[in-house]
Scaffold this motif. Structure first.
Motif, mmCIF file in Angstrom:
data_model
loop_
_atom_site.group_PDB
_atom_site.id
_atom_site.type_symbol
_atom_site.label_atom_id
_atom_site.label_comp_id
_atom_site.label_asym_id
_atom_site.label_seq_id
_atom_site.Cartn_x
_atom_site.Cartn_y
_atom_site.Cartn_z
ATOM 1 N N VAL A 1 0.839 -1.198 0.000
ATOM 2 C CA VAL A 1 0.000 0.000 0.000
ATOM 3 C C VAL A 1 0.878 1.252 0.000
ATOM 4 C CG1 VAL A 1 -1.910 1.195 1.145
ATOM 5 C CG2 VAL A 1 -1.770 -1.305 1.227
ATOM 6 N N LEU A 2 1.971 1.206 0.759
ATOM 7 C CA LEU A 2 2.914 2.325 0.716
ATOM 8 C C LEU A 2 3.455 2.500 -0.697
ATOM 9 C CD1 LEU A 2 4.507 4.456 2.392
ATOM 10 C CD2 LEU A 2 6.354 2.773 2.514
ATOM 11 N N GLY A 3 3.744 1.385 -1.368
ATOM 12 C CA GLY A 3 4.225 1.465 -2.741
ATOM 13 C C GLY A 3 3.213 2.097 -3.674
ATOM 14 N N LEU A 4 1.940 1.760 -3.491
ATOM 15 C CA LEU A 4 0.885 2.368 -4.312
ATOM 16 C C LEU A 4 0.856 3.883 -4.131
ATOM 17 C CD1 LEU A 4 -2.005 -0.182 -3.648
ATOM 18 C CD2 LEU A 4 -0.768 0.120 -5.806
ATOM 19 N N ALA A 5 1.075 4.328 -2.887
ATOM 20 C CA ALA A 5 1.054 5.771 -2.601
ATOM 21 C C ALA A 5 2.337 6.459 -3.045
ATOM 22 C CB ALA A 5 0.832 5.988 -1.106
ATOM 23 N N PHE A 6 3.484 5.890 -2.679
ATOM 24 C CA PHE A 6 4.766 6.540 -2.943
ATOM 25 C C PHE A 6 5.152 6.507 -4.424
ATOM 26 C CE2 PHE A 6 7.884 7.895 0.397
ATOM 27 C CZ PHE A 6 6.925 8.227 1.329
ATOM 28 N N SER A 7 4.546 5.609 -5.181
ATOM 29 C CA SER A 7 4.886 5.495 -6.599
ATOM 30 C C SER A 7 3.930 6.273 -7.496
ATOM 31 C CB SER A 7 4.878 4.016 -7.014
ATOM 32 O OG SER A 7 5.791 3.270 -6.243
ATOM 33 N N ARG B 1 -2.167 12.419 -20.342
ATOM 34 C CA ARG B 1 -2.735 11.071 -20.351
ATOM 35 C C ARG B 1 -1.764 10.108 -19.674
ATOM 36 N NH1 ARG B 1 -0.797 12.184 -25.521
ATOM 37 N NH2 ARG B 1 0.792 10.708 -26.294
ATOM 38 N N ILE B 2 -2.253 8.912 -19.374
ATOM 39 C CA ILE B 2 -1.414 7.881 -18.769
ATOM 40 C C ILE B 2 -1.266 6.749 -19.773
ATOM 41 C CG2 ILE B 2 -1.245 6.158 -16.935
ATOM 42 C CD1 ILE B 2 -2.730 8.125 -15.121
ATOM 43 N N GLU B 3 -0.054 6.543 -20.245
ATOM 44 C CA GLU B 3 0.223 5.511 -21.232
ATOM 45 C C GLU B 3 0.679 4.222 -20.564
ATOM 46 O OE1 GLU B 3 3.011 7.134 -24.016
ATOM 47 O OE2 GLU B 3 1.471 8.362 -25.014
ATOM 48 N N ALA B 4 0.827 3.163 -21.356
ATOM 49 C CA ALA B 4 1.284 1.875 -20.827
ATOM 50 C C ALA B 4 2.660 2.006 -20.177
ATOM 51 C CB ALA B 4 1.320 0.840 -21.947
ATOM 52 N N ALA B 5 3.501 2.839 -20.741
ATOM 53 C CA ALA B 5 4.833 3.042 -20.163
ATOM 54 C C ALA B 5 4.736 3.583 -18.744
ATOM 55 C CB ALA B 5 5.652 3.987 -21.042
ATOM 56 N N ALA B 6 3.783 4.480 -18.506
ATOM 57 C CA ALA B 6 3.602 5.030 -17.161
ATOM 58 C C ALA B 6 3.127 3.954 -16.195
ATOM 59 C CB ALA B 6 2.595 6.183 -17.204
ATOM 60 N N LEU B 7 2.250 3.087 -16.632
ATOM 61 C CA LEU B 7 1.750 2.011 -15.769
ATOM 62 C C LEU B 7 2.868 1.037 -15.407
ATOM 63 C CD1 LEU B 7 -1.672 1.313 -17.513
ATOM 64 C CD2 LEU B 7 -1.284 2.527 -15.350
ATOM 65 N N LEU B 8 3.728 0.725 -16.373
ATOM 66 C CA LEU B 8 4.868 -0.150 -16.083
ATOM 67 C C LEU B 8 5.861 0.532 -15.146
ATOM 68 C CD1 LEU B 8 5.415 -1.677 -19.629
ATOM 69 C CD2 LEU B 8 4.873 -2.963 -17.544
ATOM 70 N N LEU B 9 6.092 1.818 -15.359
ATOM 71 C CA LEU B 9 6.965 2.568 -14.460
ATOM 72 C C LEU B 9 6.392 2.572 -13.048
ATOM 73 C CD1 LEU B 9 9.549 4.367 -14.393
ATOM 74 C CD2 LEU B 9 8.037 6.333 -14.734
ATOM 75 N N TYR B 10 5.089 2.737 -12.940
ATOM 76 C CA TYR B 10 4.386 2.699 -11.645
ATOM 77 C C TYR B 10 4.574 1.347 -10.974
ATOM 78 C CZ TYR B 10 0.378 3.153 -8.400
ATOM 79 O OH TYR B 10 -0.436 3.220 -7.290
ATOM 80 N N ALA B 11 4.376 0.269 -11.722
ATOM 81 C CA ALA B 11 4.539 -1.077 -11.155
ATOM 82 C C ALA B 11 5.977 -1.318 -10.712
ATOM 83 C CB ALA B 11 4.114 -2.122 -12.184
ATOM 84 N N GLY B 12 6.940 -0.869 -11.521
ATOM 85 C CA GLY B 12 8.341 -1.038 -11.143
ATOM 86 C C GLY B 12 8.694 -0.264 -9.890
ATOM 87 N N SER B 13 8.155 0.933 -9.771
ATOM 88 C CA SER B 13 8.399 1.739 -8.585
ATOM 89 C C SER B 13 7.788 1.095 -7.347
ATOM 90 C CB SER B 13 7.843 3.148 -8.782
ATOM 91 O OG SER B 13 8.083 3.942 -7.644
ATOM 92 N N ILE B 14 6.606 0.494 -7.489
ATOM 93 C CA ILE B 14 5.985 -0.196 -6.355
ATOM 94 C C ILE B 14 6.894 -1.313 -5.848
ATOM 95 C CG2 ILE B 14 4.064 -1.708 -5.676
ATOM 96 C CD1 ILE B 14 2.314 -0.055 -7.628
#
Length: 312
Positions: free
Chosen positions: A163-169, A182-195
């Motif tokens: 949950v901290l990862g969801l917030a901090f990323s 907009r939010i592209e697929a690259a942003a979603l992958l970057l978000y997942a990697g940051s989590i």
């Protein structure tokens, strides 16, 4: 109680203790300005995302202003989040050696005063957010739900670090929202990697309190992984590198970005090799070093954005 009393054990000898007016010190400690590492870690995905999105557009003209606004916003919202965390955790903090000297359990600040201070910090964050487009404003506001529930997660799940990862990323989404609208697929992958990165480094951080957490019934991935922490870190840090790499590939990143990712990966490997979970002081030092890891990646992404802009 004097302004120099009740300092948190791992935050002594900083500018708040030596330079800030005594009346302001409890509030600065509530905002963790005596320990700004959390603000830097919140900022890193924002900067990564902004630089990667600027590279996609081959235009860095807006990047300096966006980077500066993210800096102010990250420090304001990190302070607000920590103040909220201290309000909700005040009874637990009083039972833990490292946190019992925080301003609220130490009696330096009342809950009402902390709530007013929380509102003031949130207002600064809102003013920063309003400098962006409507989509970015809506995206930023959506993160508040995760921030609000995070402090309660350690009471109900072994995975509060997720949950901290969801917030901090969340900043990994914000850069694209601001630069591209907009939010592209690259942003979603970057978000997942940051989590995945956040889960790793906050597991290291949580090992400082593992014994106290066990006594009072607070859950964490540090307690969950225990002696298998090194193996878990290999999994989460490798996942972070792979997912961020996929984000860069989708965004068409060039050589400087890949060199930044390689340096980031090398730093994470160094952390795993150096870590001794039974040494709280070492855990804190390694946790703090993640700012440097994040900056290595940002420098690579920034250089790549500038290079693409100059050649585009």
């Amino acid at each position: 109680m004097s302004g120099t009393a009740a300092r948190v054990a791992d935050a002594t000898g900083n500018w708040v203790d030596t330079l800030a007016p005594p009346w302001s010190r409890p509030y600065l400690r509530l905002a963790r300005l005596d320990r700004p590492i959390g603000s830097w870690l919140l900022l890193m995905p924002c900067w990564w995302s902004a630089a990667l999105a600027a590279g996609v557009t081959c235009d860095v003209s807006r990047l300096p202003l966006v980077v500066a606004l993210f800096l102010v916003g990250a420090f304001a919202m990190r302070g607000a989040g920590c103040t909220w965390n201290d309000i909700t955790d005040r009874d637990l903090d009083a039972k833990v050696e490292r946190t019992r000297s925080r301003p609220i359990p130490a009696g330096q600040v009342s809950v009402r005063q902390a709530l007013v201070f929380l509102a003031a910090q949130a207002l600064i964050g809102l003013l920063v957010l309003l400098q962006f487009n409507r989509f970015a404003v809506a995206t930023g506001i959506a993160s508040l739900v995760i921030v609000a529930v995070y402090p309660f997660m350690k009471r109900i799940t072994w995975w509060p670090q997720v949950v901290l990862g969801l917030a901090f990323s969340w900043g990994a989404l914000m850069g694209f929202a601001v630069i591209l609208g907009r939010i592209e697929a690259a942003a979603l992958l970057l978000y997942a990697g940051s989590i995945a990165w956040v889960i790793g480094y906050d597991t290291i951080y949580a090992h400082q309190d593992a014994d106290d957490d066990a006594l009072i019934g607070v859950k964490s991935t540090a307690r969950l992984f225990g002696a298998h922490t090194h193996q878990a870190l290999i999994v989460f840090y490798a996942l972070a590198v792979v997912l961020i790499g996929l984000a860069m590939w989708l965004a068409g990143a060039g050589l400087p970005a890949w060199l930044g990712l390689a340096a980031f990966a090398a730093h994470l490997a160094w952390q795993i090799r150096r870590l001794k979970i039974g040494d709280p002081a070492l855990c804190l030092r390694i946790f703090r070093s993640n700012r440097d890891a994040g900056l290595l990646l940002f420098v690579g992404l920034l250089a790549d954005a500038v290079m693409r802009a100059s050649s585009g």
